[in-house]
Design a protein around this motif. Structure first.
Motif, short mmCIF file in Angstrom:
data_model
loop_
_atom_site.label_atom_id
_atom_site.label_comp_id
_atom_site.label_asym_id
_atom_site.label_seq_id
_atom_site.Cartn_x
_atom_site.Cartn_y
_atom_site.Cartn_z
N ASP A 52 3.94 -4.00 -1.54
CA ASP A 52 5.29 -3.50 -1.34
C ASP A 52 5.26 -2.07 -0.82
OD1 ASP A 52 6.54 -5.86 -2.35
OD2 ASP A 52 6.06 -5.18 -4.38
N PRO A 53 5.82 -1.80 0.36
CA PRO A 53 5.82 -0.43 0.89
C PRO A 53 6.87 0.44 0.20
CG PRO A 53 6.94 -1.90 2.42
CD PRO A 53 6.41 -2.77 1.31
N VAL A 54 6.46 1.65 -0.15
CA VAL A 54 7.34 2.64 -0.78
C VAL A 54 7.21 3.94 -0.01
CG1 VAL A 54 7.84 3.93 -2.89
CG2 VAL A 54 6.99 1.59 -3.05
N VAL A 55 8.33 4.52 0.37
CA VAL A 55 8.29 5.84 1.01
C VAL A 55 8.41 6.91 -0.06
CG1 VAL A 55 9.12 5.18 3.30
CG2 VAL A 55 10.78 5.66 1.50
N ILE A 56 7.64 7.98 0.09
CA ILE A 56 7.72 9.14 -0.80
C ILE A 56 7.75 10.37 0.10
CG2 ILE A 56 5.19 9.08 -1.15
CD1 ILE A 56 5.85 10.26 -3.99
#
Length: 316
Positions: free
Chosen positions: A176-180
């Protein structure tokens, strides 16, 4: 060795890979079975968010022999992670009942992975392989039945696929891609805190990428939703695998076009602008109000540290 030395700028936890994934071996059941029987083969044994480690005389040891893993009660189904200097490394799960039986023992310990990693109990160079084991074990535990027809599926390809014997559907592990994001406005940086954070800790804002959404759009949307700040000039920095349960943290920077914060309290407890001087003290754990930045284990520390040491265009 301090946390800053264990995880220098540009090297957060879970990024130093020591394995050759050797994907060409995944379809060779006979070869994998033979590798499991070799004395040089090793395994990481995972239980939920914890790791089973042997208590050697000098220090805990995460990399177990296959014989040790089975004696501790690990499940016999192994996941082939790859090769390290020619030796096979596997991932194995273990039941809650087996873990309960281990707790009174002195020769083995079941410890929360994140805490061990942050304290340096597990060598940083092993964390990527452990993250792989944790993500894959969790995936198998959660996806034992076909999402298409409900039939029990079977592990294939060294654990990198599950096949449905009924409808012939193939199931593969997902990430799952998560932007930070590190958001700046001139010489200020936007940081927020969630209720579960340690007292005084602030970090970069983050959120999951949604379906059919670009990374850039996800950065702009998440920042606006959580803080009311509009952003532009989104730039990619680096990624960090995050096995909770199986995410990829996509580190980015962005420039704010307004500074009036409107906190979404369903997501954040607080969000504030900090000066570069304040952020520097927070990273060093020297802020007079006891405020602190994220741990060097996390990519958020590296986004913030890079900016503190010369701006978003500085090299780590």
């Amino acid at each position: 060795m301090t946390a800053f030395e264990k995880f220098p700028l540009g090297k957060p936890g879970f990024v130093s890979n020591i394995l050759d994934r050797a994907a060409h071996l995944r379809g060779d059941d006979a070869k994998l079975l033979a590798l499991e029987g070799e004395s040089s083969s090793r395994a990481y044994v995972v239980h939920r968010d914890s790791l089973v480690v042997a208590q050697d005389a000098d220090s805990p040891r995460a990399l177990l022999t296959i014989e040790e893993a089975l004696k501790f009660g690990a499940n016999p189904g192994t996941i082939f992670l790859g090769l390290r200097e020619g030796s096979a490394i596997f991932g194995m799960g273990i039941s809650a009942a087996a873990v309960e039986a281990l707790l009174p023992r002195n020769d083995v310990k079941v410890s929360e992975l994140r805490g061990m990693a942050m304290q340096g109990v597990v060598p940083p160079e092993q964390l990527s392989a452990i993250a792989m084991a944790k993500s894959m074990v969790t995936w198998h535990q959660r996806h034992g039945f076909c999402a298409n027809c409900g039939t029990r599926t079977a592990m294939k390809e060294g654990g990198w696929k599950r096949d449905c014997p009924n409808c012939k559907a193939e199931h593969f592990p997902r990430t799952d891609p998560v932007v930070i994001m590190l958001v700046t406005s001139g010489d200020k940086v936007l940081l927020g805190r969630q209720k579960q954070f340690l007292p005084g800790m602030y970090s970069c804002l983050a959120g999951f990428v949604e379906a059919a959404e670009t990374i850039e759009d996800a950065v702009r949307r998440e920042i606006f939703e959580e803080s009311g700040i509009r952003c532009t000039d989104v730039t990619y920095y680096m990624t960090q695998p995050w096995p909770y349960p199986s995410s990829l943290m996509i580190g980015c920077t962005a420039r704010a076009t307004n500074e009036d914060i409107v906190v979404d309290h369903s997501e954040l407890e607080d969000a504030r602008w900090f000066s570069r001087a304040e952020a520097t003290l927070m990273i060093k754990r020297e802020h007079p109000d006891g405020l602190a930045g994220p741990h060097p284990f996390a990519i958020a520390h590296h986004l913030l540290g890079r900016w503190v040491h010369g701006g978003n265009n500085a090299t780590a």
